[in-house]
Design a protein around this motif. Structure first.
Motif, mmCIF file in Angstrom:
data_model
loop_
_atom_site.group_PDB
_atom_site.id
_atom_site.type_symbol
_atom_site.label_atom_id
_atom_site.label_comp_id
_atom_site.label_asym_id
_atom_site.label_seq_id
_atom_site.Cartn_x
_atom_site.Cartn_y
_atom_site.Cartn_z
ATOM 1 N N THR A 1 0.834 -1.196 0.000
ATOM 2 C CA THR A 1 0.000 0.000 0.000
ATOM 3 C C THR A 1 0.871 1.249 0.000
ATOM 4 O OG1 THR A 1 -0.142 -0.077 2.416
ATOM 5 C CG2 THR A 1 -1.928 -1.123 1.169
ATOM 6 N N PHE A 2 0.286 2.343 -0.465
ATOM 7 C CA PHE A 2 1.018 3.605 -0.607
ATOM 8 C C PHE A 2 0.827 4.463 0.639
ATOM 9 C CE2 PHE A 2 1.718 7.950 -1.922
ATOM 10 C CZ PHE A 2 2.799 7.865 -2.795
ATOM 11 N N ASP A 3 1.953 4.884 1.225
ATOM 12 C CA ASP A 3 1.938 5.741 2.408
ATOM 13 C C ASP A 3 2.416 7.130 1.997
ATOM 14 O OD1 ASP A 3 2.208 7.023 4.834
ATOM 15 O OD2 ASP A 3 3.197 5.337 5.838
ATOM 16 N N THR A 4 1.515 8.106 2.016
ATOM 17 C CA THR A 4 1.871 9.459 1.578
ATOM 18 C C THR A 4 2.980 10.062 2.438
ATOM 19 O OG1 THR A 4 0.134 10.434 2.966
ATOM 20 C CG2 THR A 4 -0.455 9.847 0.704
ATOM 21 N N LYS A 5 3.093 9.621 3.696
ATOM 22 C CA LYS A 5 4.108 10.170 4.598
ATOM 23 C C LYS A 5 5.515 9.703 4.239
ATOM 24 C CE LYS A 5 0.893 10.503 8.495
ATOM 25 N NZ LYS A 5 0.586 10.047 9.886
ATOM 26 N N LYS A 6 5.603 8.641 3.442
ATOM 27 C CA LYS A 6 6.914 8.098 3.074
ATOM 28 C C LYS A 6 7.438 8.655 1.754
ATOM 29 C CE LYS A 6 6.416 3.726 5.564
ATOM 30 N NZ LYS A 6 6.397 2.244 5.452
ATOM 31 N N SER A 7 6.690 9.558 1.141
ATOM 32 C CA SER A 7 7.115 10.129 -0.135
ATOM 33 C C SER A 7 7.201 11.648 -0.045
ATOM 34 C CB SER A 7 6.132 9.744 -1.246
ATOM 35 O OG SER A 7 6.467 10.407 -2.449
ATOM 36 N N SER A 8 8.366 12.187 -0.352
ATOM 37 C CA SER A 8 8.550 13.643 -0.348
ATOM 38 C C SER A 8 8.113 14.273 -1.661
ATOM 39 C CB SER A 8 10.022 13.979 -0.088
ATOM 40 O OG SER A 8 10.843 13.448 -1.120
ATOM 41 N N THR A 9 7.791 13.435 -2.664
ATOM 42 C CA THR A 9 7.418 13.947 -3.986
ATOM 43 C C THR A 9 5.929 13.772 -4.285
ATOM 44 O OG1 THR A 9 8.194 11.813 -4.857
ATOM 45 C CG2 THR A 9 9.698 13.682 -5.026
ATOM 46 N N PHE A 10 5.173 13.290 -3.314
ATOM 47 C CA PHE A 10 3.737 13.091 -3.489
ATOM 48 C C PHE A 10 3.011 14.431 -3.543
ATOM 49 C CE2 PHE A 10 -0.456 12.824 -1.435
ATOM 50 C CZ PHE A 10 -1.093 11.922 -2.270
ATOM 51 N N LYS A 11 2.071 14.562 -4.501
ATOM 52 C CA LYS A 11 1.266 15.774 -4.630
ATOM 53 C C LYS A 11 -0.175 15.383 -4.942
ATOM 54 C CE LYS A 11 5.157 18.292 -6.711
ATOM 55 N NZ LYS A 11 5.629 18.960 -7.956
ATOM 56 N N THR A 12 -1.112 16.163 -4.427
ATOM 57 C CA THR A 12 -2.516 15.934 -4.762
ATOM 58 C C THR A 12 -3.318 17.207 -4.551
ATOM 59 O OG1 THR A 12 -4.491 14.610 -4.301
ATOM 60 C CG2 THR A 12 -3.078 15.139 -2.424
ATOM 61 N N ASP A 13 -4.330 17.404 -5.394
ATOM 62 C CA ASP A 13 -5.299 18.473 -5.159
ATOM 63 C C ASP A 13 -6.617 17.882 -4.663
ATOM 64 O OD1 ASP A 13 -6.280 17.295 -7.420
ATOM 65 O OD2 ASP A 13 -6.044 19.048 -8.716
ATOM 66 N N LYS A 14 -6.570 16.578 -4.312
ATOM 67 C CA LYS A 14 -7.676 15.854 -3.677
ATOM 68 C C LYS A 14 -8.921 15.756 -4.546
ATOM 69 C CE LYS A 14 -6.059 16.687 1.027
ATOM 70 N NZ LYS A 14 -6.392 17.132 2.398
ATOM 71 N N GLN A 15 -8.726 15.817 -5.869
ATOM 72 C CA GLN A 15 -9.843 15.539 -6.761
ATOM 73 C C GLN A 15 -10.222 14.062 -6.621
ATOM 74 O OE1 GLN A 15 -11.736 17.313 -8.956
ATOM 75 N NE2 GLN A 15 -10.836 19.231 -8.243
ATOM 76 N N PRO A 16 -11.508 13.739 -6.535
ATOM 77 C CA PRO A 16 -11.906 12.338 -6.355
ATOM 78 C C PRO A 16 -11.775 11.534 -7.643
ATOM 79 C CG PRO A 16 -13.842 13.711 -6.580
ATOM 80 C CD PRO A 16 -12.664 14.658 -6.536
ATOM 81 N N PHE A 17 -11.568 10.239 -7.499
ATOM 82 C CA PHE A 17 -11.648 9.345 -8.647
ATOM 83 C C PHE A 17 -12.409 8.095 -8.218
ATOM 84 C CE2 PHE A 17 -8.343 6.904 -6.640
ATOM 85 C CZ PHE A 17 -8.447 5.631 -7.177
ATOM 86 N N SER A 18 -12.997 7.412 -9.193
ATOM 87 C CA SER A 18 -13.720 6.174 -8.921
ATOM 88 C C SER A 18 -13.499 5.218 -10.077
ATOM 89 C CB SER A 18 -15.217 6.450 -8.748
ATOM 90 O OG SER A 18 -15.926 5.245 -8.543
ATOM 91 N N ILE A 19 -13.033 4.023 -9.778
ATOM 92 C CA ILE A 19 -12.768 3.010 -10.792
ATOM 93 C C ILE A 19 -13.792 1.897 -10.649
ATOM 94 C CG2 ILE A 19 -11.136 1.258 -11.600
ATOM 95 C CD1 ILE A 19 -8.892 3.026 -10.578
ATOM 96 N N THR A 20 -14.495 1.580 -11.710
ATOM 97 C CA THR A 20 -15.421 0.458 -11.716
ATOM 98 C C THR A 20 -14.738 -0.727 -12.372
ATOM 99 O OG1 THR A 20 -17.343 1.910 -11.860
ATOM 100 C CG2 THR A 20 -17.645 -0.380 -12.533
ATOM 101 N N TYR A 21 -14.756 -1.874 -11.696
ATOM 102 C CA TYR A 21 -14.156 -3.062 -12.291
ATOM 103 C C TYR A 21 -14.813 -4.293 -11.694
ATOM 104 C CZ TYR A 21 -11.462 -4.064 -8.053
ATOM 105 O OH TYR A 21 -11.096 -4.367 -6.769
ATOM 106 N N GLY A 22 -15.020 -5.299 -12.551
ATOM 107 C CA GLY A 22 -15.588 -6.552 -12.076
ATOM 108 C C GLY A 22 -16.921 -6.355 -11.385
ATOM 109 N N THR A 23 -17.040 -6.913 -10.198
ATOM 110 C CA THR A 23 -18.300 -6.848 -9.461
ATOM 111 C C THR A 23 -18.303 -5.727 -8.435
ATOM 112 O OG1 THR A 23 -17.406 -8.462 -7.898
ATOM 113 C CG2 THR A 23 -18.712 -9.309 -9.734
ATOM 114 N N GLY A 24 -17.288 -4.879 -8.423
ATOM 115 C CA GLY A 24 -17.230 -3.821 -7.429
ATOM 116 C C GLY A 24 -16.582 -2.568 -7.959
ATOM 117 N N HIS A 25 -15.893 -1.858 -7.062
ATOM 118 C CA HIS A 25 -15.290 -0.601 -7.475
ATOM 119 C C HIS A 25 -14.141 -0.255 -6.536
ATOM 120 C CE1 HIS A 25 -17.665 0.873 -4.102
ATOM 121 N NE2 HIS A 25 -16.924 1.966 -4.124
#
Length: 389
Positions: free
Chosen positions: A119-143
């Motif tokens: 899993t990705f830990d944002t605290k372990k990356s000094s180069t992580f950036k986000t403007d907190k735009q949401p995303f949603s991926i649909t795949y298989g029987t869930g999301h």
């Protein structure tokens, strides 16, 4: 979400621009906890969810232009995967030519400490950036859903700064059994719900590879060739280069979609013409219109249909072949047999179903692709095959 300009830096190694770069791949097999019928339905549901976007009356361009449109993608949970690093953290990613987005799960996502995934830990990356735009991926029987972000992405010896990706904090229950951690889409950029170039497209845009081609060799566990599975970046394996015949992409929606000439069973032509095929490493089966599936299985001695699922004799010696661009490629009989259905019958690797909004289109997955070296040229927009002996 707009990621801005991408920059690429090298590891501290010497490069030869004529060199191709290789990533070893591992095959993910479906869970044995399901019945054969349930496993077939999972394959079909994955494909329907993945390609369901085509039922949207709006064009992909209109969807991408709408600023508040949820970011979504359609991804498979069964296929071939390999290693990569994001924000300095290790992941195993499914390489999927049927989608165009990169996503990984966030530390503490809804399966929590019991999950075996990286899993990705944002605290372990000094180069992580986000403007907190949401995303949603649909795949298989869930999301899966979370926020859009950028970070440094490393694979095949390259390091890509500010690569757009989805950081998932929620994933469906069926994901927890998969041995890979996330998805790396390799279709054309116009399919990307993150509205940003794929990692490979970034390499091409920045002229960091001498060729705009990537290619797959997909092995199988049945004959021990699974260990030879690999993805090549920036060219093709020299032993196949003189045998590959390319076919131009015929659809502008962003898929690796090419014209299909016809199909044969035991070298006898089946009446299938005027169809197109999406080439998708993230799909296991070959899923085709029901009438075409009927035509193929009617030519296989002993084939039958139970509850909508095509079955073939477990001892069949039938050879099914597809013709693209005048060249014919054969599917090994062992690849037609994907699951034991009992009573001397097995589930066929070719199933009939109508994909949403694309009723005349074939979806050609790993059942076929294990039999060919498959190459993809993003600049020339072409898919090439060479028969694997």
């Amino acid at each position: 979400f707009h990621s801005g300009k991408k920059s690429i830096r090298y590891f501290s190694i010497t490069r030869n621009m004529s060199t191709i770069y290789r990533i070893p791949l591992t095959k993910n097999e479906p869970s044995s906890k399901y019945s054969w019928k349930e496993r077939v339905d999972i394959h079909l549901n994955i494909a329907k969810s993945k390609y369901g976007r085509l039922t949207d009356p709006r064009t992909l361009k209109e969807v991408a232009a709408k600023g508040d449109e949820p970011i979504s993608d359609y991804s498979s949970d069964i296929g071939y995967f390999g290693p990569a690093t994001l924000g300095g953290q290790q992941f195993q990613l499914l390489f999927d030519t049927g989608s165009a987005d990169l996503w990984v799960p966030k530390v503490g996502y809804n399966h929590g400490a019991g999950s075996q995934h990286n899993t990705f830990d944002t605290k372990k990356s000094s180069t992580f950036k986000t403007d907190k735009q949401p995303f949603s991926i649909t795949y298989g029987t869930g999301h899966t859903s979370g926020i859009a972000a950028t970070d440094t992405f490393d694979f095949a010896g390259f390091s890509i700064e500010n690569q757009a990706f989805g950081l998932a904090d929620t994933v469906s229950d069926d994901f927890k059994d998969s041995p890979f951690d996330g998805i790396l889409g390799m279709a054309f950029d116009q399919l990307a719900e993150l509205r940003a170039p794929t990692p490979f497209q970034n390499l091409v845009n920045q002229h960091e590879v001498s060729s705009s081609v990537f290619a797959f060799l997909l092995g199988r566990q049945k004959d021990g060739t699974s260990k030879n599975s690999e993805l090549t970046i920036g060219g093709v394996d020299p032993k196949f280069s003189s045998h590959i015949k390319f076919n131009k992409v015929v659809d502008g929606r962003g898929f690796w979609q090419i014209a299909l000439d016809d199909a044969q069973v035991n070298e006898k032509q089946v009446e299938i013409q005027g169809k197109e095929a999406i080439i998708d490493t993230g799909t296991t089966l070959v899923i085709i219109p029901p009438a075409d599936a009927d035509a193929i299985h009617n030519a296989i001695p002993g084939a039958t249909k139970q509850s909508g699922t095509y079955l073939i004799p477990s001892d069949t010696d039938a050879v099914v072949s597809f013709t693209f661009g005048g060249a014919t490629y054969h599917i090994k009989t062992e690849d037609l047999i994907v699951d034991d259905a009992g009573n001397g019958l097995s589930v066929s690797g070719i199933q009939g179903d109508n994909m949403p909004g694309m009723e005349d289109t074939w979806l050609v997955g790993d059942v076929f692709l294990k039999n060919v070296y498959n190459a993809y040229d993003v600049n020339k927009k072409a898919v090439g095959f060479a028969q694997v002996k």
